[in-house]
Write a protein that holds these residues in place. Structure first.
Motif, PDB file in Angstrom:
ATOM      1  N   VAL A   1       0.842  -1.011  -0.177  1.00 29.77           N
ATOM      2  CA  VAL A   1       0.106   0.094   0.021  1.00 29.77           C
ATOM      3  C   VAL A   1       0.832   1.170  -0.081  1.00 29.77           C
ATOM      4  CG1 VAL A   1      -1.907   1.064   1.245  1.00 29.77           C
ATOM      5  CG2 VAL A   1      -1.743  -1.480   1.130  1.00 29.77           C
ATOM      6  N   GLY A   2       0.432   2.327  -0.803  1.00 31.86           N
ATOM      7  CA  GLY A   2       1.306   3.604  -0.885  1.00 31.86           C
ATOM      8  C   GLY A   2       0.457   4.862  -0.432  1.00 31.86           C
ATOM      9  N   LEU A   3       1.070   5.692   0.210  1.00 29.30           N
ATOM     10  CA  LEU A   3       0.509   7.087   0.472  1.00 29.30           C
ATOM     11  C   LEU A   3       1.486   8.100  -0.139  1.00 29.30           C
ATOM     12  CD1 LEU A   3       0.126   6.549   4.303  1.00 29.30           C
ATOM     13  CD2 LEU A   3      -1.585   5.913   2.398  1.00 29.30           C
ATOM     14  N   ILE A   4       0.882   9.001  -0.749  1.00 27.35           N
ATOM     15  CA  ILE A   4       1.723  10.135  -1.587  1.00 27.35           C
ATOM     16  C   ILE A   4       1.339  11.573  -0.725  1.00 27.35           C
ATOM     17  CG2 ILE A   4       1.786  11.640  -3.567  1.00 27.35           C
ATOM     18  CD1 ILE A   4       1.879   9.013  -5.136  1.00 27.35           C
ATOM     19  N   GLN A   5       2.223  12.266  -0.305  1.00 23.99           N
ATOM     20  CA  GLN A   5       1.897  13.602   0.130  1.00 23.99           C
ATOM     21  C   GLN A   5       2.755  14.569  -0.736  1.00 23.99           C
ATOM     22  OE1 GLN A   5       3.636  13.592   4.267  1.00 23.99           O
ATOM     23  NE2 GLN A   5       5.609  14.430   3.649  1.00 23.99           N
ATOM     24  N   ASN A   6       2.392  15.587  -0.873  1.00 27.25           N
ATOM     25  CA  ASN A   6       3.073  16.788  -1.842  1.00 27.25           C
ATOM     26  C   ASN A   6       2.717  17.926  -1.390  1.00 27.25           C
ATOM     27  OD1 ASN A   6       0.722  15.354  -3.299  1.00 27.25           O
ATOM     28  ND2 ASN A   6       0.893  17.355  -4.252  1.00 27.25           N
ATOM     29  N   SER A   7       3.466  18.813  -1.879  1.00 33.41           N
ATOM     30  CA  SER A   7       3.152  20.343  -1.922  1.00 33.41           C
ATOM     31  C   SER A   7       2.691  20.730  -3.285  1.00 33.41           C
ATOM     32  CB  SER A   7       4.395  21.408  -1.447  1.00 33.41           C
ATOM     33  OG  SER A   7       5.268  20.923  -2.436  1.00 33.41           O
ATOM     34  N   ILE A   8       1.942  21.910  -3.206  1.00 32.63           N
ATOM     35  CA  ILE A   8       1.657  22.267  -4.764  1.00 32.63           C
ATOM     36  C   ILE A   8       2.658  22.898  -5.449  1.00 32.63           C
ATOM     37  CG2 ILE A   8      -0.697  22.836  -3.992  1.00 32.63           C
ATOM     38  CD1 ILE A   8       0.252  25.809  -3.829  1.00 32.63           C
ATOM     39  N   VAL A   9       2.545  23.255  -6.875  1.00 28.09           N
ATOM     40  CA  VAL A   9       3.709  23.595  -7.624  1.00 28.09           C
ATOM     41  C   VAL A   9       3.689  24.884  -7.973  1.00 28.09           C
ATOM     42  CG1 VAL A   9       5.047  22.838  -9.938  1.00 28.09           C
ATOM     43  CG2 VAL A   9       3.281  21.289  -8.611  1.00 28.09           C
ATOM     44  N   LEU A  10       2.775  25.577  -8.558  1.00 25.84           N
ATOM     45  CA  LEU A  10       2.859  27.051  -9.006  1.00 25.84           C
ATOM     46  C   LEU A  10       2.173  28.036  -8.138  1.00 25.84           C
ATOM     47  CD1 LEU A  10       1.733  26.457 -12.754  1.00 25.84           C
ATOM     48  CD2 LEU A  10       3.918  26.555 -11.771  1.00 25.84           C
ATOM     49  N   PRO A  11       2.533  29.368  -7.954  1.00 28.06           N
ATOM     50  CA  PRO A  11       1.779  30.241  -7.185  1.00 28.06           C
ATOM     51  C   PRO A  11       0.163  30.153  -7.453  1.00 28.06           C
ATOM     52  CG  PRO A  11       3.775  31.321  -8.321  1.00 28.06           C
ATOM     53  CD  PRO A  11       3.564  29.908  -9.096  1.00 28.06           C
ATOM     54  N   THR A  12      -0.448  30.200  -6.147  1.00 26.84           N
ATOM     55  CA  THR A  12      -1.987  30.418  -6.432  1.00 26.84           C
ATOM     56  C   THR A  12      -2.480  31.363  -7.324  1.00 26.84           C
ATOM     57  OG1 THR A  12      -1.872  31.660  -4.383  1.00 26.84           O
ATOM     58  CG2 THR A  12      -1.929  29.017  -4.010  1.00 26.84           C
TER      59      THR A  12
END
Lengths: 419, 419
Positions: free
Chosen positions: B103-114
């Motif tokens: 089983v896998g979990l992915i956490q990430n930040s956003i990429v472009l400015p909002t």
């Protein structure tokens, strides 16, 4: 396993070493508590950050050390028990005065060998616990809770029915002993005993008697959930309680008692909350192999989810019985339950908690708590209002039906061979 | 507060330092995770004992490190995300084969400015997450879960309705993007999106779409409990879900999704358990000031109480919005939600858990788990059988009545003056 009576002496010797020792097998042992282990082995700034993550301190709130009365400290050193005191903080409100109560938990080992005459065993425990209650009184404790079945060894591993002789009616010897102290110190005392219900065929219950601050008996609560795990053969002795989820309105706040194994049941915690509890005590008897990693999780989760304080108590020491018993785990017979790891502590509704008492020594843990914090957290998080109880009342009613069908959505391609 | 777009860059720089740093104010910062902080600062034997107490390891069971495919490791270093893999162990049974799933979990930040065009923002996130999914595929992950509303910034703090434009139907762009990958890797993917329900008046929901291992849509679940706390103004955007507590029977086991704030509700966890879930995912978006000390408690309690595995995911980074907003806390307006602290991890029904992913960096956490462990823990602890659901079905039904009276036993001497 150690089938002699010297388990307790060995543990006391281990406890005498303040810091952790490394055993021959390379494991760390003999340390007092997780808090102490971390404090002794981390730089102060790292310890502070670990505390923030682990026990919610410095996260908006701090835990204050509360000064102790000299007479309480004298009793502690004279009678060889720990005493620690902390204070949870709450916001000042505009329309309500703070409702700060001082709450105490006592954890203790038994005194005499389990081979001693029963009445001697019980009275020796009374006499050992008395100076701890005196220290609570001298410290101005308002509400005090003792550990589960505090007036006897936790003999339910043995399956021998003769231990039922130690059971007492609600107004029996141990209650009377505590009633005097409750009156003397103007203190509410929660008194968890093995109960003999003489009005109902001399049946046995696992019961907490609530003694008011005038020494009166306010009421009782009987353990709702009975374990069948490891050596916890309690279901051999008594049945699930029939007192519902009472909350006791005392001079110092609304309290309830979730006895031992009931802490594994979120619904049990919930019901005390729905009935308005501000402090729920969890007097327990549990051993390291089985439950130690669960111990700090369940109480804190209950405090968070239900916006109340929790006082968790576990007895200490290893209790060795005259006749060996087996454990259903294919290992050889043995005569003790394992190590009761103490570690009594308080949890608050804001996710913070106090350090725990020792894993080895008797102790009195005191905490000041402003009961206004409960409603402050309800207002902040809104768990009661967002809980959608109607969904769950319906869900449980459906689940109870013998022909209940779970809500399962199956992948229609479940048995398709992968390309 | 930082109202510029460089919050993420600063965090990445901080994360580049492997060990903890001490900030000017004396606090510890920049460390990757609690596990790493403890591992880096404790002697190995002390770390081992702390782990036993904290995360249930070495307590009968151990957590195995799982070797990673070289191609996954290459993607991790090329695309700058962490990858960690562990394995929970279970007893070998006599009549059932092990049912080990990865089983896998992915956490990430956003990429472009909002401030970037909405479609660019969404597609940049797709492109960032793709190599992480590829790494999961290369690692043989069977079931993968992404974070809450992974295809957009968590803009619900702003109360600006224009962010609703990012919502998608269940079979929209983000689902289609993942369907291809699910099929390619023969992998179940849990896809938490902001949903536009075109068949019901174009309403908005917070939804998890379950994509089967053949790329098919198995079903959806809508977030049951909606927060009204801090800057979590989600109740401005969507209502409580209307999909009950579905369990999805996939090729690799029975899974369910408890979205974000639902983790504070023990009844929500319970209902997924009663419907037979073996793994419950908790895709979340939560910030340090508010919830970090609760984060490891609630998931582990759910895993223990319900005898299933839990996969907890929280996004990382600080997301700064074009227009400042206030928080109802009397502090000045500001333009970010605070720091999403990542720390994704797995909890097992035996009270053990994996170390957490970083508090700062994108990451893929993988764990092998033998689903047989769920029933093994049910047999050991018997929580379902000792739960007395009939008491609670009745309690909740009573509680729902407007004239409900809590079960309170008042001390008759409550207003007697103390002697």
């Amino acid at each position: 396993m150690d089938t002699t009576q010297n388990g307790q002496a060995k543990e006391e010797a281990a406890a005498a070493a303040a810091a952790a020792a490394v055993a021959r097998d390379g494991t760390v042992c003999g340390y007092e508590s997780l808090d102490r282990l971390l404090r002794d082995n981390l730089r102060p700034e790292v310890f502070q950050e670990v505390s923030r993550l682990l026990i919610g301190l410095n996260c908006g709130r701090t835990l204050e050390a509360v000064p102790l009365a000299d007479s309480a400290k004298a009793l502690s050193s004279e009678c060889n028990f720990d005493i620690q005191a902390f204070g949870f903080t709450a916001d000042k409100e505009l329309l309500r005065e703070p409702r700060v109560v001082r709450v105490g938990l006592i954890q203790n080992s038994i005194v005499l060998p389990t081979t001693a005459p029963f009445l001697d065993q019980k009275r020796a425990i009374h006499q050992k616990v008395k100076p701890m209650i005196d220290a609570a009184g001298a410290s101005g404790v308002n509400i005090l809770c003792l550990q589960e079945a505090w007036m006897m060894p936790f003999a339910f591993c043995t399956r021998e029915k003769r231990w039922c002789e130690l059971a007492e009616p609600v107004d029996g010897e141990s209650t009377r002993f505590l009633q005097d102290l409750a009156k003397k110190y103007n203190m509410v005392i929660v008194n968890p005993i093995l109960e003999r219900d003489t009005n109902h065929g001399e049946t046995i219950w696992n019961t907490a008697v609530i003694i008011g601050n005038h020494g009166n008996i306010i009421g009782k609560h009987r353990k709702n959930h009975i374990p069948r795990v490891g050596d916890f053969n309690e279901s051999t002795y008594y049945m699930e309680g029939n007192t519902g989820h009472p909350v006791f309105e005392t001079a110092y706040g609304k309290i309830a008692v979730n006895i031992c194994y009931g802490r594994h049941h979120p619904l049990n915690w919930l019901a005390f909350g729905l009935n308005g509890a501000e402090i729920v005590f969890n007097p327990s008897a549990t051993v390291g192999e089985l439950s130690e990693p669960m111990w700090p999780i369940e109480a804190r989760n209950a405090a968070i989810a239900n916006s109340y304080f929790v006082g968790s108590i576990n007895r200490v020491g290893t209790e060795t019985f005259p006749n060996p018993f087996t454990s259903g785990d294919r290992k050889p017979q043995h005569a003790d339950f394992g190590h009761f790891y103490g570690s009594s502590h308080f949890s608050a509704p804001d996710a913070s908690c106090t350090p725990s008492l020792s894993r080895y020594r008797d102790g009195l843990l005191i905490s000041d708590m402003d009961l206004n914090l409960c409603r402050q957290l309800k207002d902040k998080w809104g768990f009661r209002m967002t809980a959608r109880y109607e969904l769950y009342a319906d869900m449980l009613a459906q689940y109870l039906k013998p022909d209940f069908e779970p809500q399962v959505i199956s992948d229609p391609l479940l048995h398709k061979k992968s390309s």
